[in-house]
Structure formats: structure tokens, C-alpha cells
Design a protein around this motif. Structure first.
Motif, mmCIF file in Angstrom:
data_model
loop_
_atom_site.group_PDB
_atom_site.id
_atom_site.type_symbol
_atom_site.label_atom_id
_atom_site.label_comp_id
_atom_site.label_asym_id
_atom_site.label_seq_id
_atom_site.Cartn_x
_atom_site.Cartn_y
_atom_site.Cartn_z
ATOM 1 N N GLY A 3 0.354 -0.646 -0.241
ATOM 2 C CA GLY A 3 0.665 0.148 -0.020
ATOM 3 C C GLY A 3 0.896 1.426 -0.238
ATOM 4 O O GLY A 3 1.894 1.760 0.087
ATOM 5 N N TRP A 4 0.411 2.729 -0.042
ATOM 6 C CA TRP A 4 0.639 3.775 -0.341
ATOM 7 C C TRP A 4 -0.039 4.420 1.661
ATOM 8 O O TRP A 4 -1.056 4.802 1.813
ATOM 9 N N GLY A 5 1.384 4.844 1.938
ATOM 10 C CA GLY A 5 0.955 6.118 2.446
ATOM 11 C C GLY A 5 1.286 7.605 2.884
ATOM 12 O O GLY A 5 1.910 7.271 1.650
ATOM 13 N N ARG A 6 0.951 8.434 3.191
ATOM 14 C CA ARG A 6 1.118 9.420 2.964
ATOM 15 C C ARG A 6 1.979 10.931 4.553
ATOM 16 O O ARG A 6 0.041 10.444 5.349
ATOM 17 N N GLN A 7 2.375 11.589 4.469
ATOM 18 C CA GLN A 7 2.542 12.377 5.301
ATOM 19 C C GLN A 7 2.135 13.943 5.085
ATOM 20 O O GLN A 7 3.958 14.043 4.560
ATOM 21 N N ALA A 8 2.007 15.122 5.151
ATOM 22 C CA ALA A 8 2.227 16.198 4.937
ATOM 23 C C ALA A 8 2.828 16.956 5.850
ATOM 24 O O ALA A 8 3.442 16.477 6.962
ATOM 25 N N PRO A 9 3.898 18.170 6.296
ATOM 26 C CA PRO A 9 4.730 19.051 6.799
ATOM 27 C C PRO A 9 3.528 18.762 7.891
ATOM 28 O O PRO A 9 2.665 19.309 8.121
ATOM 29 N N GLY A 10 3.480 18.960 9.364
ATOM 30 C CA GLY A 10 2.536 18.710 10.854
ATOM 31 C C GLY A 10 1.799 18.293 10.892
ATOM 32 O O GLY A 10 0.463 18.107 12.018
ATOM 33 N N THR B 158 -6.092 6.003 -7.804
ATOM 34 C CA THR B 158 -6.364 3.708 -8.148
ATOM 35 C C THR B 158 -5.301 2.833 -7.945
ATOM 36 O O THR B 158 -4.169 2.739 -8.300
ATOM 37 N N ILE B 159 -5.195 2.194 -7.328
ATOM 38 C CA ILE B 159 -4.190 1.215 -6.404
ATOM 39 C C ILE B 159 -3.728 0.044 -7.394
ATOM 40 O O ILE B 159 -5.143 -0.723 -7.887
ATOM 41 N N SER B 160 -2.669 -0.612 -8.080
ATOM 42 C CA SER B 160 -2.608 -1.499 -8.582
ATOM 43 C C SER B 160 -1.968 -2.540 -8.665
ATOM 44 O O SER B 160 -0.649 -2.117 -7.768
ATOM 45 N N ARG B 161 -1.432 -3.559 -8.394
ATOM 46 C CA ARG B 161 -0.679 -4.554 -8.218
ATOM 47 C C ARG B 161 0.138 -5.690 -9.937
ATOM 48 O O ARG B 161 -1.101 -5.638 -10.475
ATOM 49 N N ASP B 162 1.231 -6.164 -9.387
ATOM 50 C CA ASP B 162 1.587 -6.764 -10.576
ATOM 51 C C ASP B 162 2.413 -7.858 -9.410
ATOM 52 O O ASP B 162 3.914 -7.830 -8.770
ATOM 53 N N ALA C 155 -4.216 4.105 0.631
ATOM 54 C CA ALA C 155 -5.002 2.899 -0.264
ATOM 55 C C ALA C 155 -3.615 1.271 0.256
ATOM 56 O O ALA C 155 -2.685 2.059 0.128
ATOM 57 N N SER C 156 -4.305 0.730 0.096
ATOM 58 C CA SER C 156 -4.010 -0.300 -0.202
ATOM 59 C C SER C 156 -4.490 -1.705 -0.731
ATOM 60 O O SER C 156 -5.799 -1.822 -0.804
ATOM 61 N N MET C 157 -3.125 -3.085 -1.489
ATOM 62 C CA MET C 157 -4.030 -3.962 -1.754
ATOM 63 C C MET C 157 -3.749 -4.877 -1.819
ATOM 64 O O MET C 157 -2.369 -5.750 -0.952
ATOM 65 N N THR C 158 -4.483 -6.087 -1.144
ATOM 66 C CA THR C 158 -4.288 -7.719 -1.194
ATOM 67 C C THR C 158 -3.118 -8.284 -2.208
ATOM 68 O O THR C 158 -3.185 -7.909 -2.991
ATOM 69 N N SER C 159 -3.024 -8.843 -1.756
ATOM 70 C CA SER C 159 -2.092 -10.327 -3.466
ATOM 71 C C SER C 159 -3.724 -10.652 -4.054
ATOM 72 O O SER C 159 -3.301 -11.227 -4.831
ATOM 73 N N GLY C 160 -4.656 -10.645 -3.218
ATOM 74 C CA GLY C 160 -6.288 -11.466 -3.887
ATOM 75 C C GLY C 160 -6.767 -9.933 -4.709
ATOM 76 O O GLY C 160 -7.591 -9.920 -5.489
ATOM 77 N N LEU C 161 -5.917 -8.954 -5.056
ATOM 78 C CA LEU C 161 -6.479 -7.410 -5.579
ATOM 79 C C LEU C 161 -6.962 -7.250 -4.967
ATOM 80 O O LEU C 161 -8.161 -5.843 -5.054
ATOM 81 N N SER C 162 -8.089 -7.412 -3.640
ATOM 82 C CA SER C 162 -8.934 -6.424 -2.937
ATOM 83 C C SER C 162 -8.000 -5.356 -2.468
ATOM 84 O O SER C 162 -7.231 -4.946 -1.876
ATOM 85 N N ALA C 163 -8.937 -4.034 -2.822
ATOM 86 C CA ALA C 163 -8.386 -2.612 -2.488
ATOM 87 C C ALA C 163 -9.144 -1.250 -1.222
ATOM 88 O O ALA C 163 -10.345 -1.797 -1.207
#
Length: 119
Positions: free
Chosen positions: A35-42, A68-72, A49-57
Motif C-alpha cells: 500500500g501507500w501512506g502519505r505524510q504532509a508537514p505537521g 487507483t491502486i494496482s499490483r503486478d 490505499a492498500s491492496m492484497t495479493s488477491g487484489l482486494s483494495a
């Protein structure tokens, strides 16, 4: 040692698009969840977003319909397509991944890639 490596960040105007990529530095078994996390200043870091190996998002509400999250799974690579970007999307975006039955202390993390949305 295996590192997660992100790419694709940069400067973009509001309404623009970017695609982030994350892959391990060498071939390793497929992660259960990436998945992806983000952090803004302060601000606190948030999971975007996150996705399992079974492509559940899953997505945080603020990006639904825009990101949109995707995986290979063969490449153990995760992507984040970001459309209709807003200034509030500005943050350092981090890739993270975990194996099944692993502790959060064993998470893999990338070094982060900066996304700046500004006119």
C-alpha cells in the motif's frame, strides 16, 4: 537486504495526474499486502490505499474516485495512479508492504517520494 524503491513523484498543477511505482530492490516472494501512506508537514501519516495479493483494495475516503491502486504480483510491484490532484494531496508518499502472519514491526518501507500539487 531488500529495500522498497518508490518512483514517480514530482510537481504537478491542480487537476493533474501522477503515477507512483514501488518495487523491491531485488526479487523476493510476493507480499500479502502492499500500500501507500502519505505524510504532509505537521500532519500524521495516513494510509491512502492498500491492496492484497488477491487484489482486494481499500482507499481513504478523500481519494476515492481519484486514485487507483494496482499490483503486478509477478513483479511484486504496486502502483498508485493519482488523477484530479488537489493541493491537499501534497505529501511525501511512502510504499509499505507486509507478508501474511508478519508483525507490523517487520513491515517493509520505502524511502518516500515527494508529491507537490501547486499552481
Amino acid at each position: 537486504q531488500v529495500q522498497l524503491v518508490e518512483s514517480g513523484g514530482g510537481l504537478v498543477q491542480p487537476g493533474g495526474s501522477l503515477r507512483l511505482s514501488c518495487a523491491p530492490s531485488r526479487s523476493i516472494p510476493t507480499f500479502y499486502i502492499m500500500g501507500w501512506g502519505r505524510q504532509a508537514p505537521g500532519k500524521q501519516r495516513e494510509l491512502v490505499a492498500s491492496m492484497t495479493s488477491g487484489l482486494s483494495a481499500n482507499y481513504v475516503d478523500s481519494v476515492k474516485g481519484r486514485f487507483t491502486i494496482s499490483r503486478d504480483n509477478a513483479k511484486n510491484t504496486v502502483y498508485l495512479q493519482m488523477n484530479s490532484l488537489k493541493p491537499e494531496d501534497t505529501a511525501v508518499y511512502y510504499c509499505q508492504a507486509r507478508y501474511a502472519s508478519a508483525s507490523p514491526l517487520q513491515d517493509y518501507w520505502g524511502q518516500g517520494t515527494q508529491v507537490t500539487v501547486s499552481s
